[in-house]
Design a protein around this motif. Structure first.
Motif, short mmCIF file in Angstrom:
data_model
loop_
_atom_site.label_atom_id
_atom_site.label_comp_id
_atom_site.label_asym_id
_atom_site.label_seq_id
_atom_site.Cartn_x
_atom_site.Cartn_y
_atom_site.Cartn_z
N GLY A 1 0.85 -1.19 0.00
CA GLY A 1 0.00 0.00 0.00
C GLY A 1 0.88 1.23 0.00
N ASP A 2 0.25 2.40 -0.18
CA ASP A 2 1.02 3.64 -0.21
C ASP A 2 1.67 3.87 1.15
OD1 ASP A 2 0.37 4.30 -2.82
OD2 ASP A 2 -1.55 5.17 -2.21
N PRO A 3 2.80 4.58 1.16
CA PRO A 3 3.42 4.91 2.44
C PRO A 3 2.44 5.70 3.31
CG PRO A 3 4.92 5.41 0.64
CD PRO A 3 3.61 5.06 0.02
N GLY A 4 2.37 5.37 4.58
CA GLY A 4 1.51 6.11 5.51
C GLY A 4 0.07 5.66 5.54
N ILE A 5 -0.26 4.62 4.80
CA ILE A 5 -1.66 4.20 4.72
C ILE A 5 -2.08 3.42 5.98
CG2 ILE A 5 -1.36 1.97 3.52
CD1 ILE A 5 -3.87 4.61 2.51
N GLY A 6 -1.10 2.81 6.66
CA GLY A 6 -1.44 2.11 7.90
C GLY A 6 -1.01 0.65 7.94
N LYS A 7 -0.07 0.27 7.08
CA LYS A 7 0.38 -1.12 7.05
C LYS A 7 0.99 -1.54 8.38
CE LYS A 7 3.08 -0.26 3.51
NZ LYS A 7 2.68 1.13 3.27
N SER A 8 1.90 -0.68 8.90
CA SER A 8 2.58 -1.04 10.15
C SER A 8 1.57 -1.11 11.29
CB SER A 8 3.65 0.00 10.48
OG SER A 8 4.53 0.13 9.40
N GLN B 1 6.23 3.26 20.95
CA GLN B 1 5.30 4.39 21.01
C GLN B 1 3.99 4.05 20.30
OE1 GLN B 1 7.39 7.69 19.37
NE2 GLN B 1 8.42 8.17 21.30
N ARG B 2 4.13 3.48 19.12
CA ARG B 2 2.95 3.11 18.36
C ARG B 2 2.13 2.04 19.10
NH1 ARG B 2 2.52 2.88 12.66
NH2 ARG B 2 4.76 2.95 12.52
N ALA B 3 2.86 1.04 19.62
CA ALA B 3 2.18 -0.07 20.29
C ALA B 3 1.43 0.40 21.52
CB ALA B 3 3.18 -1.16 20.65
N SER B 4 2.02 1.36 22.26
CA SER B 4 1.31 1.81 23.45
C SER B 4 0.12 2.68 23.05
CB SER B 4 2.24 2.53 24.43
OG SER B 4 2.92 3.54 23.77
N ARG B 5 0.27 3.42 21.95
CA ARG B 5 -0.86 4.22 21.47
C ARG B 5 -2.05 3.33 21.11
NH1 ARG B 5 -0.37 8.34 16.34
NH2 ARG B 5 -2.57 8.74 16.06
N ILE B 6 -1.76 2.18 20.51
CA ILE B 6 -2.88 1.32 20.10
C ILE B 6 -3.08 0.17 21.09
CG2 ILE B 6 -2.51 1.90 17.69
CD1 ILE B 6 -1.31 -0.81 17.19
N CYS C 1 5.52 -4.01 1.88
CA CYS C 1 6.24 -3.46 0.74
C CYS C 1 5.48 -2.22 0.30
CB CYS C 1 6.28 -4.52 -0.36
SG CYS C 1 7.24 -4.07 -1.78
N HIS C 2 6.14 -1.07 0.33
CA HIS C 2 5.46 0.16 -0.09
C HIS C 2 5.26 0.18 -1.60
CE1 HIS C 2 6.07 2.00 3.79
NE2 HIS C 2 7.35 1.72 3.73
N ILE C 3 4.18 0.79 -2.01
CA ILE C 3 4.03 1.06 -3.43
C ILE C 3 4.92 2.25 -3.75
CG2 ILE C 3 2.45 1.90 -5.21
CD1 ILE C 3 0.22 0.45 -3.75
N ALA D 1 -11.12 1.16 9.98
CA ALA D 1 -11.12 2.61 10.11
C ALA D 1 -9.88 3.00 10.90
CB ALA D 1 -12.37 3.06 10.83
N MET D 2 -9.16 4.01 10.40
CA MET D 2 -7.97 4.49 11.11
C MET D 2 -8.44 5.51 12.15
SD MET D 2 -4.78 4.25 11.43
CE MET D 2 -3.31 4.25 10.46
N THR D 3 -8.31 5.17 13.41
CA THR D 3 -8.72 6.10 14.46
C THR D 3 -7.48 6.52 15.24
OG1 THR D 3 -8.95 4.39 16.13
CG2 THR D 3 -10.86 4.76 14.70
N HIS D 4 -7.67 7.32 16.28
CA HIS D 4 -6.49 7.72 17.05
C HIS D 4 -6.00 6.55 17.91
CE1 HIS D 4 -9.97 8.57 19.54
NE2 HIS D 4 -9.21 8.35 20.57
N GLU D 5 -6.76 5.48 17.97
CA GLU D 5 -6.30 4.29 18.69
C GLU D 5 -5.97 3.14 17.73
OE1 GLU D 5 -9.27 3.44 21.57
OE2 GLU D 5 -8.58 5.03 22.90
N GLY D 6 -5.53 3.50 16.54
CA GLY D 6 -5.12 2.46 15.59
C GLY D 6 -6.21 2.09 14.61
N MET D 7 -6.06 0.90 14.05
CA MET D 7 -7.00 0.42 13.04
C MET D 7 -8.10 -0.38 13.69
SD MET D 7 -6.26 0.67 9.77
CE MET D 7 -5.05 0.31 8.58
#
Ligand code: TYD
Ligand code: MG
Length: 437
Positions: free
Chosen positions: A79-86, A116-121, A196-198, A248-254
């Motif tokens: 997917g595009d960079p920043g779309i939410g793969k990670s 940081q990401r893991a604790s956010r979600i 893999c980024h597009i 849905a991408m929310t402030h608590e992840g996908m």
């Protein structure tokens, strides 16, 4: 070579070392004695060991993957960079780690960033193990020694072979690393998921390089409105393709969105130019709104702006209506879109497109919760569509009040309005004045 004769870029040439095992040229002619006689088998003598799928418990993910991850398969999430793969993979890895041994190699981000990401979600536990190493030999060695059930690598474009002289992310490296991971997956029965980024252009190789050699390719696509993310399977050796999963991408992840049709209907307005239709995506009937806007053109050549549908199809339907109903679409700009960022490829949406065009042209809304399913032929007749049952069931579930179909569609319900040809469409819009002219 300094300057590329094709794109005129300077210093864009990269030396790639060929891997003997993968790219070595086969010697000309046969080398006597190098082959041996092979024993062949009937399929009756081949035994199949049934391997249970690895389920994450995130239904939208498990379903698109083909009912859980097949052990020993190599899958690509792109997917595009920043779309939410990670973000998505972190959710999935966290859930999988409750039942399976999962290693997460974050070659793009440091462990602090991942934390940081893991604790956010809210996805931290003791079981899921991480590394930020990107050397592929070490990842493979670790996999061979520790034998986890699942290895996740985010992203493959950042991984490198230390023996190779090329940069990470070039076509050659991407092939080499994927080939090595494929062997790891098959020989040790470890499921490997790589991201893999597009890539639009430039030095980095994209997912197309990998598609033929991996077991599954999944695209994460985005729609800014509602922060909807669609996970789509385009190749799956162990499941159906064209399956969709909604997040849905929310402030608590996908967050998964299992009731996407409710979501879509809530967003639909009862207004001129809006008609519902349904399209079968994989095994899933989606309720979709087609929106049309017709305005008198200010230019010599009228504009046709189409999103989510085949541009030519919309032009064709406008031409059919112009020919038989004498509606001057050629003097109007036409804007048509499918809500929710979904693309419709099926001709079953023809009737809905025609109704949306007319509804906007006459500035007259169709009855509330009206849905159309039918194909339009060049002669102006309305054709039935095959396999309409799943869409009908979904329509019933969501309280569709009026259903426009072809006259020959085998259906009987008090909500059904049967139409034979485009002439009958005019009757649906009463005698209202054309507001746009
Ligand atoms: P990311 O998963 O890093 O994308 P990718 O791996 O495909 O490049 O997603 C990054 C974007 O997602 C970033 O713009 C921030 C946003 N985001 C949220 O909206 N909510 C969240 O909980 C997280 C973790 C990220
Ligand atoms: Mg990422």
């Amino acid at each position: 070579m300094g300057c590329c004769p094709s794109c005129q870029e300077w210093d864009s040439f990269i030396e790639e070392q060929s891997m003997p095992s993968v790219t070595a040229k086969t010697p000309k002619g046969m080398v006597p004695g190098s082959g041996k006689k092979l024993a062949l088998k009937s399929l009756n003598d081949v035994s199949i060991t049934h391997q249970p799928r690895l389920l994450a418990g995130i239904h939208e993910w498990d379903n698109v993957i083909g009912g859980g991850i097949m052990p020993g398969s190599l899958l690509v999430l792109t997917g595009d960079p920043g779309i939410g793969k990670s973000t998505l993979l972190l959710h999935v890895a966290y859930k999988l780690s409750e039942k399976y041994k999962v290693f997460y190699f974050s070659s793009e981000e440091s462990l602090e960033q991942v934390k940081q990401r893991a604790s956010r979600i809210n996805s931290i536990n003791d079981k899921l193990l991480f590394s930020d190493q990107a050397q592929i030999e070490s990842i493979i060695e670790t996999g061979q020694m520790e034998k986890p059930d699942i290895i996740i690598i985010d992203s493959i474009q950042n991984c490198f072979f230390s023996a190779s002289h090329t940069f990470p992310g070039t076509v050659g490296q991407l092939r080499e690393t994927s080939f090595a991971l494929m062997r790891l997956a098959k020989e040790h029965n470890i499921a490997v998921i790589i991201t893999c980024h597009i890539t639009k252009e430039g030095q980095m190789a994209g997912p197309k390089t990998l598609e033929h050699m991996v077991d599954g390719v999944f695209y994460l696509q985005g729609e800014d409105r509602w922060h909807t993310r669609i996970l789509r399977s385009v190749k799956n050796r162990f499941g159906a393709i064209h399956e969709l999963g909604f997040f849905a991408m929310t402030h608590e992840g996908m967050e998964e969105v299992p009731h996407i049709n409710q979501y879509m209907l809530d967003e639909t307005a009862h207004a001129p130019g809006s008609v519902l239709t349904s399209s079968l995506e994989g095994s899933r009937p989606l309720l979709l709104e087609i929106q049309a806007l017709i305005v008198p053109t200010k230019f010599n050549v009228p504009q046709r702006v189409v999103t989510g549908l085949d541009h030519k199809r919309v032009v064709l339907i406008a031409a059919i209506l112009e020919k038989y109903l004498h509606i001057k679409f050629s003097a109007h700009d036409i804007f048509v879109k499918v809500s929710g960022g979904i693309k419709i490829n099926e001709s079953s949406a023809d009737l809905a497109i025609a109704l949306a065009l007319l509804s906007s042209y006459f500035q007259d809304a169709l009855p509330e919760k009206a849905m159309a399913l039918g194909e339009l032929s060049l002669t102006g007749s309305i054709k039935p569509i095959n396999g309409i049952e799943p869409q009908l069931k979904e329509a019933q579930k969501f309280g569709i009040k009026t259903l426009f179909v072809a006259e020959s569609q085998k259906l009987s319900d008090r909500h059904v309005v049967k139409l034979k040809n485009v002439y009958q469409l005019l009757g649906l819009f009463g005698t209202k004045q054309v507001a746009s002219t």
